[in-house]
Design an enzyme around this catalytic site. Structure first.
Site, PDB file in Angstrom:
ATOM      1  N   ARG A 146       4.580 -93.892 -31.603  1.00 22.48           N
ATOM      2  CA  ARG A 146       4.522 -95.241 -31.026  1.00 22.48           C
ATOM      3  C   ARG A 146       3.749 -95.265 -29.714  1.00 22.48           C
ATOM      4  NH1 ARG A 146      10.460 -97.863 -32.248  1.00 22.48           N
ATOM      5  NH2 ARG A 146       9.991 -98.291 -34.409  1.00 22.48           N
ATOM      6  N   LYS A 174      18.544-102.249 -53.125  1.00 23.40           N
ATOM      7  CA  LYS A 174      19.129-103.538 -53.519  1.00 23.40           C
ATOM      8  C   LYS A 174      18.124-104.667 -53.706  1.00 23.40           C
ATOM      9  CE  LYS A 174      23.607-102.886 -51.352  1.00 23.40           C
ATOM     10  NZ  LYS A 174      24.450-103.316 -50.245  1.00 23.40           N
ATOM     11  N   GLY A 211      10.643 -99.797 -43.560  1.00 18.73           N
ATOM     12  CA  GLY A 211      11.786 -98.970 -43.914  1.00 18.73           C
ATOM     13  C   GLY A 211      11.492 -97.613 -44.516  1.00 18.73           C
ATOM     14  N   GLY A 228      11.346-103.900 -39.207  1.00 21.29           N
ATOM     15  CA  GLY A 228      11.824-105.276 -39.332  1.00 21.29           C
ATOM     16  C   GLY A 228      10.700-106.299 -39.247  1.00 21.29           C
TER      17      GLY A 228
HETATM   18  P1  AMP Z   1      16.022 -99.799 -48.942  1.00 19.57           P
HETATM   19  O1  AMP Z   1      16.541 -99.510 -47.568  1.00 19.57           O
HETATM   20  O2  AMP Z   1      16.630-100.992 -49.598  1.00 19.57           O
HETATM   21  O3  AMP Z   1      14.502 -99.793 -49.016  1.00 19.57           O
HETATM   22  O4  AMP Z   1      16.535 -98.612 -49.848  1.00 19.57           O
HETATM   23  C1  AMP Z   1      16.128 -97.307 -49.675  1.00 19.57           C
HETATM   24  C2  AMP Z   1      17.105 -96.412 -50.348  1.00 19.57           C
HETATM   25  O5  AMP Z   1      17.140 -96.694 -51.717  1.00 19.57           O
HETATM   26  C3  AMP Z   1      16.760 -94.958 -50.220  1.00 19.57           C
HETATM   27  O6  AMP Z   1      17.684 -94.363 -49.356  1.00 19.57           O
HETATM   28  C4  AMP Z   1      16.904 -94.435 -51.649  1.00 19.57           C
HETATM   29  O7  AMP Z   1      17.656 -93.262 -51.717  1.00 19.57           O
HETATM   30  C5  AMP Z   1      17.634 -95.550 -52.344  1.00 19.57           C
HETATM   31  N1  AMP Z   1      17.391 -95.552 -53.788  1.00 19.57           N
HETATM   32  C6  AMP Z   1      16.221 -95.514 -54.425  1.00 19.57           C
HETATM   33  N2  AMP Z   1      16.420 -95.423 -55.763  1.00 19.57           N
HETATM   34  C7  AMP Z   1      17.751 -95.400 -55.978  1.00 19.57           C
HETATM   35  C8  AMP Z   1      18.579 -95.290 -57.126  1.00 19.57           C
HETATM   36  N3  AMP Z   1      18.046 -95.206 -58.343  1.00 19.57           N
HETATM   37  N4  AMP Z   1      19.911 -95.283 -56.953  1.00 19.57           N
HETATM   38  C9  AMP Z   1      20.439 -95.364 -55.722  1.00 19.57           C
HETATM   39  N5  AMP Z   1      19.715 -95.465 -54.590  1.00 19.57           N
HETATM   40  C10 AMP Z   1      18.391 -95.482 -54.718  1.00 19.57           C
END
Ligand code: AMP
Length: 396
Positions: A35, A198, A354, A377
Site C-alpha cells: 500500500r 455465499k 477479498g 470493500g
Molecule cells: P468470499 O469471502 O465470499 O469471497 O468467500 C471466500 C471463501 O469461500 C474462501 O475462504 C473459500 O474457502 C470459500 N469457498 C470457496 N469454495 C467453497 C466451497 N465449495 N465450500 C465452502 N467454501 C468455499
C-alpha cells in the site's frame, strides 16, 4: 476525471490522503508495504513538479484516542524506504505542531502526519476537522482507494475546501480506469467469474454486472445454491436455502440480458471439511448425502478455461474452491492459470475484492494479470454500482 496530471504542483503543498493501513507484526514492523509503494508514482509526480507532499492516513482502529500502538511513527522508516526519500513526521494531524511542520516544508520534501483516527471527527466526517486539515495544504489529492467507500473527513468531506484544486492520485486513477474497462468500455467478450462462499454477499454485484458481461461463471460455495435450485443433489455442500428462488431469478435475468451462465459441472467432493478428508470427483448434481463439494472438478476447469481463453475482458472476484486447504486449491489454481494465459493473449484482466486478491498474491499471479485491486470493500462497492463518496467528492 481530474487527476494530478492536470496540475503543476510547483511551490505547492499537496495534502495527499493515502491508505497506509498496513499489516504489522507484534513488534509493529510493517510486514507488507504494497500500500505504500502503490502511491510512489503520485508522490514522485508532485515532487518532480517542484511541490511538497503532506501524507495523511489512518492506521488500525484506535477509536478516536491517541494510542502509541497505532502511531504512524512505527511506519515512518518503511515509508521512507518505500518512497526512496527521507520522510519527516509530526505527531499530530491537526493543531499548531502540524501547522508548523506543514509551513516549514520545502519543495521536494515529504511530511507524514500522525494517525487521523486519533480523532473521532475523522470517521464522523466532521466538517470543522476537515477544514482544519485543509489549512495544511494548497491542493488536495485522494490516492486512498482502499477507503474511498467511506465518507470520512479526510477521504471526502475535505474536498469541498479545495473547489478548484482537488485531484485523484495516480493509484485512484488506475483503480477507476480498471473498473471502467470492465463495466463500461470492456472489449467483448467480457467474462466475469464470481466465486466465494455465499450468494447473498454477491447478489448486488451479479445484478449490477449483468448488463456489462457476455459470460458469467459462477463457482465456489455459492454455486451449490444454484445447483440445488436447479434440482441437483448437493449432499452437505454449503448452501443458502432461502436464496434458491433468488438464484433462479438471477438465471432468468441473465437470459434476458443474453448473458451465458456457466456453473461447475463436476466437483471435487470430500467426506469432511478438512484437508485430509477422503476425496473424489463426481457430477456436481450427484453429490452423495454425507459428502460436500469443496473444489471445481477437472471438466469444469476445462470449460472455464475455454471461455476465458476466448475472452477479451475478465473480471474475477472470489475463489472457486476452498483454496486455503491445499487438496482443494487445484480448481482455483487452474483458474488463475487460465486468466494468466488469457492475459498473455491480450485480454484485460481485473482481480478485485477479498479472497481472490489474497489468492493471486499468495500463489504468485499478481504479475500475470492486468490489474489487482488494492481496495477490498471499495472495489466490491464499485462492482455493486455504488458511487464511492471519495470519488464523488472529487468529481463534484
Ligand atoms: P468470499 O469471502 O465470499 O469471497 O468467500 C471466500 C471463501 O469461500 C474462501 O475462504 C473459500 O474457502 C470459500 N469457498 C470457496 N469454495 C467453497 C466451497 N465449495 N465450500 C465452502 N467454501 C468455499
Amino acid at each position: 476525471m481530474k487527476t494530478i496530471k492536470d496540475f503543476v504542483f510547483k511551490n505547492k503543498k499537496a495534502l495527499v490522503r493515502v491508505d497506509f493501513n498496513v499489516p504489522q507484526d507484534e513488534n509493529l514492523v510493517v510486514t507488507d508495504n504494497t500500500r505504500i509503494t502503490a502511491v510512489k508514482p503520485t508522490v514522485d509526480k508532485i515532487l518532480a513538479d517542484g511541490g511538497s507532499v503532506i501524507l495523511m492516513t489512518h492506521l488500525g482502529r484506535p477509536k478516536g484516542e491517541m494510542n502509541d500502538k497505532y502511531s504512524l511513527r512505527h511506519v515512518l522508516s518503511e515509508v521512507s524506504k518505500a518512497l526512496g526519500k527521507d520522510v519527516k513526521f509530526v505527531d499530530e494531524s491537526v493543531g499548531e505542531k502540524a501547522e508548523e511542520a506543514a509551513n516549514a516544508l520545502q519543495p521536494g520534501e515529504i511530511l507524514l502526519l500522525e494517525n487521523l483516527r486519533f480523532h473521532n471527527e475523522e470517521e464522523k466526517g466532521d466538517p470543522a476537522f476537515a477544514e482544519k486539515l485543509s489549512k495544511l495544504g494548497d491542493a488536495y489529492v485522494n490516492d486512498a482507494f482502499g477507503t474511498a467507500h467511506r465518507a470520512h473527513a479526510s477521504t471526502a468531506v475535505i474536498a469541498q475546501f479545495f473547489p478548484s484544486t482537488k485531484f485523484f492520485g495516480l493509484l485512484m486513477e488506475k483503480e477507476l480506469v480498471a473498473i471502467d474497462k470492465v463495466l463500461k468500455s470492456g472489449e467483448k467478450p467480457v467474462t466475469a467469474i464470481l466465486g466465494g462462499s455465499k450468494v447473498s454477499t454477491k447478489i448486488t454485484i451479479i445484478e449490477n454486472i449483468l448488463p456489462a458481461v457476455d459470460n458469467l461463471i459462477i463457482g465456489g460455495g455459492m454455486s451449490f445454491t444454484f445447483i440445488k435450485a436447479l434440482g441437483g443433489k448437493i449432499g452437505k455442500s454449503i448452501v443458502e436455502d432461502d436464496k434458491m428462488s433468488l438464484a433462479l431469478e438471477i438465471l432468468e435475468k441473465a437470459k434476458q440480458h443474453n448473458v451465458k451462465v456457466y456453473l461447475p459441472t463436476d466437483s471435487v467432493i470430500a467426506d469432511d471439511f478438512n484437508n485430509e478428508a477422503e476425496r473424489k470427483v463426481v457430477d456436481i448434481r450427484e453429490i452423495p448425502e454425507d459428502w460436500q463439494g469443496l473444489d471445481a472438478g477437472p471438466k469444469s476447469r476445462e470449460i472455464f478455461n475455454d471461455i476465458l481463453l476466448n475472452s477479451r475482458t475478465i473480471l474475477w472476484n472470489g475463489p472457486i474452491g476452498v483454496f486455503e486447504m491445499s487438496n482443494f486449491a487445484a480448481g482455483t489454481i487452474a483458474l488463475g492459470e487460465s486468466i494468466a494465459e488469457a492475459t498473455k493473449l491480450g485480454a484485460f484482466s481485473l482481480v478485485g475484492g477479498g479472497d481472490s486478491v489474497a489468492f493471486v498474491k499468495q500463489f504468485g499471479y499478481s504479475d500475470k494479470v492486468s490489474y489487482v485491486s488494492t481496495g477490498g470493500g471499495a472495489m466490491l462497492e464499485s462492482l455493486e454500482g455504488l458511487e464511492l463518496p471519495g470519488v464523488a467528492a472529487i468529481n463534484k
